[in-house]
Design a protein around this motif. Structure first.
Motif, mmCIF file in Angstrom:
data_model
loop_
_atom_site.group_PDB
_atom_site.id
_atom_site.type_symbol
_atom_site.label_atom_id
_atom_site.label_comp_id
_atom_site.label_asym_id
_atom_site.label_seq_id
_atom_site.Cartn_x
_atom_site.Cartn_y
_atom_site.Cartn_z
ATOM 1 N N SER A 224 -1.465 0.359 3.922
ATOM 2 C CA SER A 224 -1.474 0.082 2.485
ATOM 3 C C SER A 224 -2.769 0.574 1.865
ATOM 4 C CB SER A 224 -1.224 -1.400 2.196
ATOM 5 O OG SER A 224 -2.379 -2.154 2.414
ATOM 6 N N TYR A 330 -6.418 -10.044 8.400
ATOM 7 C CA TYR A 330 -5.918 -8.934 7.592
ATOM 8 C C TYR A 330 -6.823 -8.706 6.394
ATOM 9 C CZ TYR A 330 -2.887 -5.720 5.171
ATOM 10 O OH TYR A 330 -2.406 -4.597 4.562
ATOM 11 N N HIS A 341 1.882 -12.892 -11.046
ATOM 12 C CA HIS A 341 2.423 -11.635 -10.532
ATOM 13 C C HIS A 341 2.520 -11.562 -9.016
ATOM 14 C CE1 HIS A 341 2.384 -10.455 -14.637
ATOM 15 N NE2 HIS A 341 1.068 -10.653 -14.725
ATOM 16 N N ARG A 417 -1.568 -2.822 8.957
ATOM 17 C CA ARG A 417 -1.131 -4.095 9.498
ATOM 18 C C ARG A 417 -1.287 -4.122 11.026
ATOM 19 N NH1 ARG A 417 1.331 -7.458 6.518
ATOM 20 N NH2 ARG A 417 1.712 -5.805 5.023
HETATM 21 C C1 ANZ Z 1 -3.859 -9.629 -5.661
HETATM 22 C C2 ANZ Z 1 -2.435 -9.452 -5.872
HETATM 23 C C3 ANZ Z 1 -1.721 -9.609 -7.058
HETATM 24 C C4 ANZ Z 1 -1.793 -9.088 -4.733
HETATM 25 C C5 ANZ Z 1 -0.376 -9.394 -7.044
HETATM 26 C C6 ANZ Z 1 -0.446 -8.854 -4.656
HETATM 27 C C7 ANZ Z 1 0.262 -9.021 -5.834
HETATM 28 P P1 ANZ Z 1 -0.233 -5.324 1.765
HETATM 29 O O1 ANZ Z 1 0.538 -4.415 0.868
HETATM 30 O O2 ANZ Z 1 0.567 -5.952 2.791
HETATM 31 O O3 ANZ Z 1 -1.516 -4.703 2.256
HETATM 32 N N1 ANZ Z 1 -3.541 -10.086 0.914
HETATM 33 C C8 ANZ Z 1 -4.657 -9.408 1.160
HETATM 34 N N2 ANZ Z 1 -5.263 -9.864 2.274
HETATM 35 C C9 ANZ Z 1 -4.498 -10.858 2.719
HETATM 36 C C10 ANZ Z 1 -4.610 -11.757 3.834
HETATM 37 N N3 ANZ Z 1 -5.642 -11.691 4.673
HETATM 38 N N4 ANZ Z 1 -3.641 -12.694 4.012
HETATM 39 C C11 ANZ Z 1 -2.611 -12.774 3.141
HETATM 40 N N5 ANZ Z 1 -2.467 -11.980 2.082
HETATM 41 C C12 ANZ Z 1 -3.404 -11.030 1.871
HETATM 42 O O4 ANZ Z 1 -0.654 -6.583 0.840
HETATM 43 C C13 ANZ Z 1 -1.875 -6.638 0.188
HETATM 44 C C14 ANZ Z 1 -1.824 -7.835 -0.722
HETATM 45 O O5 ANZ Z 1 -1.647 -9.001 0.112
HETATM 46 C C15 ANZ Z 1 -3.087 -8.005 -1.494
HETATM 47 O O6 ANZ Z 1 -2.889 -7.717 -2.882
HETATM 48 C C16 ANZ Z 1 -3.322 -9.503 -1.454
HETATM 49 O O7 ANZ Z 1 -2.696 -9.995 -2.610
HETATM 50 C C17 ANZ Z 1 -2.606 -9.961 -0.219
HETATM 51 F F1 ANZ Z 1 0.310 -9.512 -8.174
HETATM 52 O O8 ANZ Z 1 -4.094 -9.144 -4.341
HETATM 53 B B1 ANZ Z 1 -2.831 -8.992 -3.612
#
Ligand code: ANZ
Ligand code: ZN
Length: 824
Positions: A224, A330, A341, A417
């Protein structure tokens, strides 16, 4: 003469073995390497094995008959837990249990008549093999691809061993189905993550793999693209770094979550009012494994840390929480939460009454936070986002990342991942990790010339506690290779997936005692041209093997970077609609079928009942039918034998209509079977075609008087019939071949070529349509052109009658197919 499968099968199996009909060596012919995933020697072959190996055997024999130098080996994936469990339960030593199973299963394989070069057999539990598995470990270690680290690992309390992430399925142990916990242990890892990008990129080269397997690998690697951003901790000279793939939502952050295991947590909570509560939560999370913790069904849970962080983009001060749904391993282990969102954040915010702030509006709709039932995760337009307002969210991602980098708030980041491969197992029955710990010199690898590190025999199997090897005095105490002082051997063994990650290379040079394989051998034989096995190995085994191949390539040991050119994942064997398995109790044993009908029938049924990738439903009638079919082939050839004994060449000028007709069927069948096997592995339709040929031969036999039967044509029929059936029913065809008085093995014959001339029919049937409706069929000379065809159709009495005086507006004639007459 009766079809006596018992006598025939034994006779030919003995002869093939004695004369080494399937032995191969490197030569200057074009090679073909066909490989079936080697079995775990559990004791007996099951129908899944029979299916796997029958498919491979058809491919191997077919390629051999098409002039290839075919490598088709077999061996045993013979380390692993069941041997140890048998030892605990029944007091048999794992070594004895394993080898007696191998003996039995090898006998069963031979009774199936699979064309293996048995001189290349390998067993991963044999010191001649695991010596080289240990050598592989040392090479990876030397190249910085094997390392030891302490971490929380998946722990199966019932198997008392750690498990790789891949071996935890829905939070349960893949083998024993117990709930998997966590344990803090020093373990060995292979650095597969170093290859993440290449493992992903090279999926594109795997044209011969099923798309679903490629997708599974892609998802497992899980690349990602996102950004890391620092949020300052309010009132401390510290910041926490988040990883997000959705910087377009950054103005909507209303709280922040950090993984309970994160190293900075202790410091953050020290002295806060929430410290005690946080520590309790941390303790509770320790013993839950991450898969269960982060599953969508698991309720979101967390505690406030007492700390706030500041959003660098808009200065918002938001609370920092610990929560179960964020993983330490991760990204950065910290997540900026945007409940409007992101669904996980949405659920958490509802439970803990955290505020919502919309920053992406769907086109033409206005989201109202008080009415939202779930997060809006689609693309929309930015609002409440300062100078980024109005930009489409998918385009805002890049723009906001640029801005973050420009301002020095953080930087672009690619995450995978895929985790490093944990290979330590606290078990006895595996390849010992070749390492000695010395008080003075630390971790010292065993020198290559001292390999193999042999598994000791003075071991007790209790099923609890640390590795059984720790109890063996003769094993543990070992001289430090560096300083000579007494040190301790590593008492863990390697994950058995290590053994199976390189076995396909050993087959190319199985007796080499100086190297795991010679470069010349792998240069000739690799890659495997056709790999065949169950889809359950779509991720682990295939990914690990690809990793090994790339690592060995980079070290200069092999020229290729991908091990398996084509992959076929065979379907399951079902009975009454469910998978045949011991636990369900719906098993049909291969031995029982072989005893009752012979191996040829068992093979034929399995190949006929379904295309290889599809599931196959067991059917007793189907087996019966295949047995009757072989008898039918047997009888007709038996009848034709005296006729064809001294038949000459076909004289094409003197063929009767019936001869031409049967020659058409013979040559059409050759073409169809060749295409079905060679192009598509559609063995079932190939067999159907041969069945139709048999029917046509019976019809010819009935219709044509003995003195009018064309011996040369019958010889063509019988020759190609026996050769075409040889990959499917190797014993019966070998016997027929010898009864026909032909020399050599049928399995060394050239695959038949069809005669294109015989496929041109003099007479064909065409369809007559009136106003698009089929009204009549006409048999006409096949060479007619459009004009001639039109004339014949219009002058035909039946057509005249059908037109019935109406005006013919138009005639469309398609030679070889139809005439359509449009009338008014
Ligand atoms: C803010 C956000 C807003 C996110 C939103 C998503 C949607 P992938 O694509 O799988 O890499 N994330 C990051 N680190 C994490 C962790 N250690 N444990 C659980 N979740 C984690 O997913 C990346 C997204 O997963 C990141 O983007 C984070 O949430 C979450 F509307 O950030 B996101
Ligand atoms: Zn030392």
């Amino acid at each position: 003469m009766h079809y006596n499968y018992r006598e025939i099968e034994k006779k030919w199996q003995d002869l093939w073995e004695k004369e080494k009909v399937f032995k191969v060596s490197d030569n200057d012919k074009e090679k073909y390497y066909v490989l079936e995933m080697f079995p775990y020697p559990s004791g007996n072959l099951h129908m899944g094995h029979v299916r796997n190996y029958s498919i491979g055997d058809v491919v191997a024999r077919y390629k051999k008959m098409n002039g290839f130098n075919v490598l088709h080996p077999m061996g045993w994936d013979s380390f692993g837990l069941p041997a140890e469990n048998a030892a605990i339960k029944r007091g048999i030593h794992p070594n004895d249990w394993t080898w007696s199973n191998i003996e039995n299963m090898r006998r069963q394989l031979k009774e199936l008549g699979i064309s293996y070069d048995w001189d290349r057999e390998v067993a991963t539990c044999h010191p001649d093999y695991y010596k080289w598995t240990q050598w592989m470990f040392l090479q990876l270690y030397k190249n910085g691809l094997a390392y030891k680290k302490k971490s929380f690992v998946n722990w199966c309390p019932s198997c008392t061993t750690v498990l790789a992430n891949e071996q935890v399925v829905n939070g349960k142990c893949e083998r024993c189905k117990s709930d998997v916990g966590k344990k803090d242990l020093e373990q060995w890892y292979f650095k597969i993550t170093k290859y993440a990008q290449r493992l992903l990129d090279d999926i594109q080269m795997l044209d011969g793999w099923p798309d679903k397997v490629k997708t599974m690998q892609q998802n497992w690697i899980g690349r990602s693209e996102g950004v890391e951003v620092d949020f300052k901790v309010d009132g401390m000279d510290k910041s926490v770094r988040v990883y997000t793939t959705r910087p377009d939502t950054i103005y909507g952050v209303t709280y922040m979550v950090i993984a309970p295991e994160h190293s900075i947590v202790k410091e953050l909570i020290a002295g806060t009012e929430q410290e005690k509560q946080c520590n309790e939560f941390i303790e509770k999370m320790k013993f839950l494994n991450e898969i269960a913790r982060t599953s969508n069904e698991t309720e979101k849970e967390g505690v406030f840390t007492g700390r706030y962080v500041i959003n660098p983009l808009n200065g918002d001060k938001v609370p920092l929480y610990l929560a179960n749904y964020v993983l330490a391993e991760y990204g950065t282990g910290v997540v900026m939460a945007v409940p409007t969102h992101d669904q996980r954040d949405f659920e958490f915010s509802k439970k803990y009454n955290l505020p919502l702030k919309v920053v992406i509006q769907p086109d033409g709709v206005t989201l109202n936070t008080s009415e939202m039932k779930c997060a809006f995760e689609e693309v929309g337009f930015l609002v409440n986002s300062d100078k980024f307002n109005g930009i489409k969210s998918d385009q805002a991602i890049g723009k906001i990342i640029d801005y973050i980098e420009e301002k020095g708030f953080g930087e672009r980041k690619i995450n995978f991942r895929l985790r490093d491969w944990l290979i330590s197992r606290q078990r006895y029955w595996g390849a010992p990790i070749p390492v000695i710990y010395c008080d003075d010199c630390g971790t010292v690898p065993v020198p290559e010339e001292e390999l193999p590190v042999i598994l000791p025999t003075d071991v007790k199997f209790t099923g609890v506690g640390e590795s059984p090897l720790a109890g063996s005095q003769s094993f543990v105490a070992a001289k430090c290779p560096k300083c000579g002082k007494v040190g301790r051997r590593e008492v863990d063994t390697m994950d058995t997936f290590v053994c199976s990650s390189w076995y396909y290379l050993r087959y190319t040079d199985p007796c080499n005692s100086k190297e795991p394989f010679g470069k010349k051998s792998t240069d000739y034989w690799m890659p495997v041209d056709q790999y065949i096995g169950g889809v359950e190995h779509a991720i682990l085994h295939l990914l690990y093997s690809r990793f090994f191949m790339k690592a060995l390539h980079d070290m200069g040991y092999v020229s290729q970077e991908e091990p398996f050119k084509n992959l076929l994942t065979q379907g399951m064997v079902l009975k009454d609609g469910i998978k045949m398995s011991k636990s369900v109790g719906n098993v049909v044993s291969p031995e029982e079928i072989i005893d009752k009908y012979g191996a040829d029938t068992a093979r034929l049924f399995i190949l006929f009942a379904s295309p290889p990738e599809k599931d196959l439903e067991w059917s007793d009638q189907g087996v019966e039918g295949c047995y009757r079919f072989i008898n039918r082939v047997w009888r007709i050839i038996d009848e034709f034998l005296p006729l064809i004994k001294n038949a000459g060449e076909i004289d094409k000028s003197s063929l009767t209509e019936q001869d031409k007709e049967i020659r058409y069927v013979i040559n059409y069948t050759i073409k169809k079977v060749t295409d079905d096997i060679g192009e598509r592995f559609n063995f079932n339709t190939a067999i159907s075609a041969v069945m139709e040929l048999i029917n046509a031969l019976y019809a010819y036999k009935e219709k044509v008087k003995d003195e009018d039967k064309n011996k040369a044509v019958l010889k063509e029929a019988v020759d190609s019939l026996v050769i075409m059936l040889a990959p499917f029913i190797p014993h019966a065809t070998e016997e027929l071949w010898s009864l026909m008085g032909r020399s050599g093995s049928v399995h060394n014959q050239q695959w038949p070529k069809y005669d294109t001339e015989a496929l041109v029919k003099d007479q064909i049937e065409i369809v007559v349509q009136i106003n698009g409706k089929v009204r009549d069929k006409l048999v006409v000379p096949s060479k007619l052109n459009q004009k001639e065809l039109e004339e014949i159709a219009l002058s035909n009495d039946k057509t005249k009658e059908l037109i019935d005086g109406k005006a013919v507006v138009k005639v469309i004639a398609v030679p070889g197919r139809l005439v359509n007459i449009v009338v008014k």
